[in-house]
Write an enzyme that holds these catalytic residues in place. Structure first.
Site, PDB file in Angstrom:
ATOM      1  N   LYS A 119       0.834  -1.218   0.000  1.00 24.18           N
ATOM      2  CA  LYS A 119       0.000   0.000   0.000  1.00 24.18           C
ATOM      3  C   LYS A 119       0.866   1.265   0.000  1.00 24.18           C
ATOM      4  CE  LYS A 119      -2.046  -1.089   3.883  1.00 24.18           C
ATOM      5  NZ  LYS A 119      -1.417  -2.388   4.182  1.00 24.18           N
ATOM      6  N   ARG A 176     -10.132   0.485   8.521  1.00 20.76           N
ATOM      7  CA  ARG A 176      -9.685  -0.898   8.722  1.00 20.76           C
ATOM      8  C   ARG A 176     -10.747  -1.735   9.422  1.00 20.76           C
ATOM      9  NH1 ARG A 176      -3.849   0.253   8.691  1.00 20.76           N
ATOM     10  NH2 ARG A 176      -2.645  -1.660   8.683  1.00 20.76           N
ATOM     11  N   ARG A 195      11.796  -4.860   5.703  1.00 22.83           N
ATOM     12  CA  ARG A 195      11.337  -3.491   5.385  1.00 22.83           C
ATOM     13  C   ARG A 195      12.138  -2.478   6.194  1.00 22.83           C
ATOM     14  NH1 ARG A 195       5.074  -1.842   5.589  1.00 22.83           N
ATOM     15  NH2 ARG A 195       5.078  -2.740   7.682  1.00 22.83           N
ATOM     16  N   ARG A 223      10.615  -1.046  11.801  1.00 23.95           N
ATOM     17  CA  ARG A 223       9.471  -0.851  12.698  1.00 23.95           C
ATOM     18  C   ARG A 223       9.468  -1.886  13.809  1.00 23.95           C
ATOM     19  NH1 ARG A 223       4.344  -0.034   8.729  1.00 23.95           N
ATOM     20  NH2 ARG A 223       3.418  -1.273  10.408  1.00 23.95           N
ATOM     21  N   ARG A 270      -0.886  -9.368  13.109  1.00 29.26           N
ATOM     22  CA  ARG A 270      -1.485  -8.324  12.247  1.00 29.26           C
ATOM     23  C   ARG A 270      -2.248  -8.956  11.091  1.00 29.26           C
ATOM     24  NH1 ARG A 270       3.882  -5.466  11.207  1.00 29.26           N
ATOM     25  NH2 ARG A 270       2.817  -4.318   9.570  1.00 29.26           N
TER      26      ARG A 270
END
Ligand SMILES: Nc1nc2c(ncn2[C@@H]2O[C@H](COP(=O)(O)OP(=O)(O)O)[C@@H](O)[C@H]2O)c(=O)[nH]1
Ligand SMILES: Nc1ncnc2c1ncn2[C@@H]1O[C@H](COP(=O)(O)OP(=O)(O)O)[C@@H](O)[C@H]1O
Length: 226
Positions: free
Chosen positions: A19, A93, A127, A160, A171
């Site tokens: 995203k 969400r 990431r 993160r 998640r």
């Protein structure tokens, strides 16, 4: 001059589906204002605001923050971009959030990034993020020019706290349970556009073509022979 329409879009997809990466391309290509709920929450954590401090443990455990908290935050931020075309990333969400959004504006389209869960885990543990801008990198996919530094500002990149294997699993579970019903919500309203694939570079041309049609419908008119 070709006129660009005002467009109100939402981008959805599981954590790691791309995203943020696709949002960056949409902003660059079409100039939409981008509002990311995750970036907003992380900015609050970094600035140690009361809200940020309260939400940090929730986020680090891979849980969604309460609907009223995130809705208030997003709707406040949306006031500054209400006159322009925008792209919401990470909000709504839950169905409750989608209903709240419907109460204040009409969304034109919802882009659904449909990427299989199996390939997401690997992506998220590699990431890297430039916190102030939300620019994302990946050791395998789009590494920074200089390791550990943002290409544009030269500032340090971070990983993160919620990109650990255990939290990613939580998640993804929360996505299935709480966010997939939002896809149904928009599908039933005829607003959902799904883009399936395993590589962002293959999905992106389809999203780009779709948004071009939405933003510049006049370019689509067939010019017939006189
Ligand atoms: N290997 C691979 N990594 C990708 C691809 N697209 C995005 N990524 C990386 O995957 C991670 C998650 O992407 P991101 O855009 O942050 O996803 P989001 O969580 O849905 O916003 C980032 O590190 C991206 O650089 C892809 O096609 N292949
Ligand atoms: N709309 C939302 N509702 C509830 N929690 C949210 C929302 N957006 C973000 N969060 C919180 O912030 C975390 C990070 O969000 P985000 O950066 O959008 O994740 P990702 O890019 O991995 O999909 C989420 O796991 C959740 O805890």
């Amino acid at each position: 001059m070709v006129q660009q329409r005002i467009l109100r879009a939402v981008i959805m997809g599981p954590p790691g589906s791309g995203k943020g990466t696709v949002s960056g391309r949409i902003v660059k290509r079409f100039g939409l204002s981008h509002l990311s709920s995750g970036d907003l929450l992380r900015a609050n954590i970094k600035a140690q605001t009361e809200l940020g401090l309260l939400m940090k443990s929730c986020i680090d455990q891979g849980q969604l923050v309460p609907d009223d908290v995130i809705s208030r935050l997003i709707l406040t931020e949306m006031r500054s971009i209400e006159q322009s075309s925008w792209l919401l990333d990470g909000f709504p969400r839950t169905v409750t959030q989608a209903e709240t959004l419907d109460g204040v504006c009409s969304v034109d389209t919802v882009i659904n990034m449909d990427v299989p869960f199996q390939i997401i885990k690997q992506r998220l543990t590699s990431r890297w993020l430039h916190l102030p801008s939300g620019r994302v990198y990946n050791i395998d996919f789009n590494p920074p020019k200089i390791s550990g530094l943002d290409d544009v500002t030269g500032e340090p990149l971070i990983q993160r706290d919620d990109d650990t294997p255990e939290t990613i699993t939580r998640r993804l579970r929360s996505y299935e349970k709480q966010t997939q019903p939002v896809l149904e919500y928009y599908r039933s309203k005829g607003m959902l556009e799904t883009f399936s694939g395993t590589e962002t570079n293959k999905i992106w041309p389809h999203i780009q073509a779709f948004l071009s049609k939405k933003l510049f419908p006049q370019n689509d008119k067939v010019v017939g022979k006189a």
